[in-house]
Design a protein around this motif. Structure first.
Motif, PDB file in Angstrom:
ATOM      1  N   LYS A 185       0.852  -1.014   0.009  1.00  0.00           N
ATOM      2  CA  LYS A 185       0.108  -0.166  -0.027  1.00  0.00           C
ATOM      3  C   LYS A 185       0.783   1.244   0.090  1.00  0.00           C
ATOM      4  O   LYS A 185       1.268   2.054   1.182  1.00  0.00           O
ATOM      5  CB  LYS A 185      -0.801  -0.049   1.210  1.00  0.00           C
ATOM      6  CG  LYS A 185      -1.838  -1.112   1.142  1.00  0.00           C
ATOM      7  CD  LYS A 185      -2.895  -1.042   2.381  1.00  0.00           C
ATOM      8  CE  LYS A 185      -3.684  -2.338   2.632  1.00  0.00           C
ATOM      9  NZ  LYS A 185      -4.653  -2.361   3.894  1.00  0.00           N
ATOM     10  N   LEU A 219       0.197   4.721   1.561  1.00  0.00           N
ATOM     11  CA  LEU A 219       0.615   4.959   2.962  1.00  0.00           C
ATOM     12  C   LEU A 219       2.031   5.351   3.392  1.00  0.00           C
ATOM     13  O   LEU A 219       2.351   5.605   4.571  1.00  0.00           O
ATOM     14  CB  LEU A 219       0.142   3.633   4.030  1.00  0.00           C
ATOM     15  CG  LEU A 219      -1.378   3.196   3.707  1.00  0.00           C
ATOM     16  CD1 LEU A 219      -1.681   2.047   4.732  1.00  0.00           C
ATOM     17  CD2 LEU A 219      -2.193   4.245   4.349  1.00  0.00           C
ATOM     18  N   GLN A 220       2.942   5.169   2.444  1.00  0.00           N
ATOM     19  CA  GLN A 220       4.360   5.366   2.617  1.00  0.00           C
ATOM     20  C   GLN A 220       4.388   7.033   3.139  1.00  0.00           C
ATOM     21  O   GLN A 220       3.988   7.941   2.347  1.00  0.00           O
ATOM     22  CB  GLN A 220       5.449   5.129   1.440  1.00  0.00           C
ATOM     23  CG  GLN A 220       5.243   3.502   1.267  1.00  0.00           C
ATOM     24  CD  GLN A 220       6.217   3.098   0.310  1.00  0.00           C
ATOM     25  OE1 GLN A 220       5.894   3.075  -0.778  1.00  0.00           O
ATOM     26  NE2 GLN A 220       7.576   2.904   0.543  1.00  0.00           N
ATOM     27  N   LYS A 221       5.538   7.361   3.856  1.00  0.00           N
ATOM     28  CA  LYS A 221       5.776   8.609   4.205  1.00  0.00           C
ATOM     29  C   LYS A 221       7.239   9.157   3.596  1.00  0.00           C
ATOM     30  O   LYS A 221       8.172   8.294   3.876  1.00  0.00           O
ATOM     31  CB  LYS A 221       6.025   8.747   5.767  1.00  0.00           C
ATOM     32  CG  LYS A 221       4.736   8.523   6.429  1.00  0.00           C
ATOM     33  CD  LYS A 221       4.795   8.628   7.965  1.00  0.00           C
ATOM     34  CE  LYS A 221       3.218   8.140   8.665  1.00  0.00           C
ATOM     35  NZ  LYS A 221       3.199   6.838   8.742  1.00  0.00           N
ATOM     36  N   ASP A 253       9.963   6.415   4.808  1.00  0.00           N
ATOM     37  CA  ASP A 253       9.959   5.052   4.130  1.00  0.00           C
ATOM     38  C   ASP A 253      10.591   4.866   2.538  1.00  0.00           C
ATOM     39  O   ASP A 253      10.615   3.922   2.041  1.00  0.00           O
ATOM     40  CB  ASP A 253       8.376   4.614   3.901  1.00  0.00           C
ATOM     41  CG  ASP A 253       7.613   4.277   5.059  1.00  0.00           C
ATOM     42  OD1 ASP A 253       8.211   3.872   5.976  1.00  0.00           O
ATOM     43  OD2 ASP A 253       6.249   4.868   5.250  1.00  0.00           O
TER      44      ASP A 253
END
Length: 148
Positions: A10, A13-15, A19
């Motif tokens: 997903k 949802l990575q920052k 990430d």
């Protein structure tokens, strides 16, 4: 019938900065592709197109990333981590394309190919008179002879 499943991250949802750091991966320009094809015709080279299967899975991640265990998969009893640690890039990760491109670039350099100065996605091996263009996981190869 053969059944397949693919684990997809997903990525939304990575920052950034946590990430992943970079996501840019170059692709060949259409004008460069046309030029490569005209050179192949002029030099009477064989031309073949290849699709690298599961290309993103070839790239190793620099970041430490975890994904949730998919629904329907039994969690190992001795597992202490919150999820599955990713070692290789998978589809859905924002940096997956870049990691794959860096992996391919390194491999082609070890094989004696050099990217052109103006087009980072066109590679040339002068000794073998072989050209390779890269568009994500699709390769176009032009060479005097191409093995099966």
């Amino acid at each position: 019938t053969k059944r397949k499943a693919r684990l997809v991250a997903k990525g939304f949802l990575q920052k950034p900065g946590v990430d992943f750091r970079e996501v840019y991966a170059p692709v060949v320009r259409p004008s460069s592709l046309r030029l490569l094809l005209s050179v192949a015709v002029q030099k009477r080279l064989e031309v073949r197109q290849f699709d690298v299967e599961a290309a993103y899975l070839h790239g190793k991640l620099e970041e430490e990333l975890y994904v949730e265990i998919p629904e329907g998969v039994q969690r190992p009893t001795k597992m202490t981590r919150p999820g599955l640690k990713l070692i290789r890039a998978i589809y859905g990760l924002k940096q997956a394309g870049r990691v794959w491109n860096q992996t391919l670039h390194s491999k082609l350099r070890r094989m004696g190919f050099r990217s052109t100065r103006l087009e980072p996605c066109v590679y040339l091996n002068k000794e073998q008179t072989t050209y390779i263009s890269v568009y994500v996981d699709d390769l176009l190869v032009a060479a005097a002879t191409i093995g099966a």
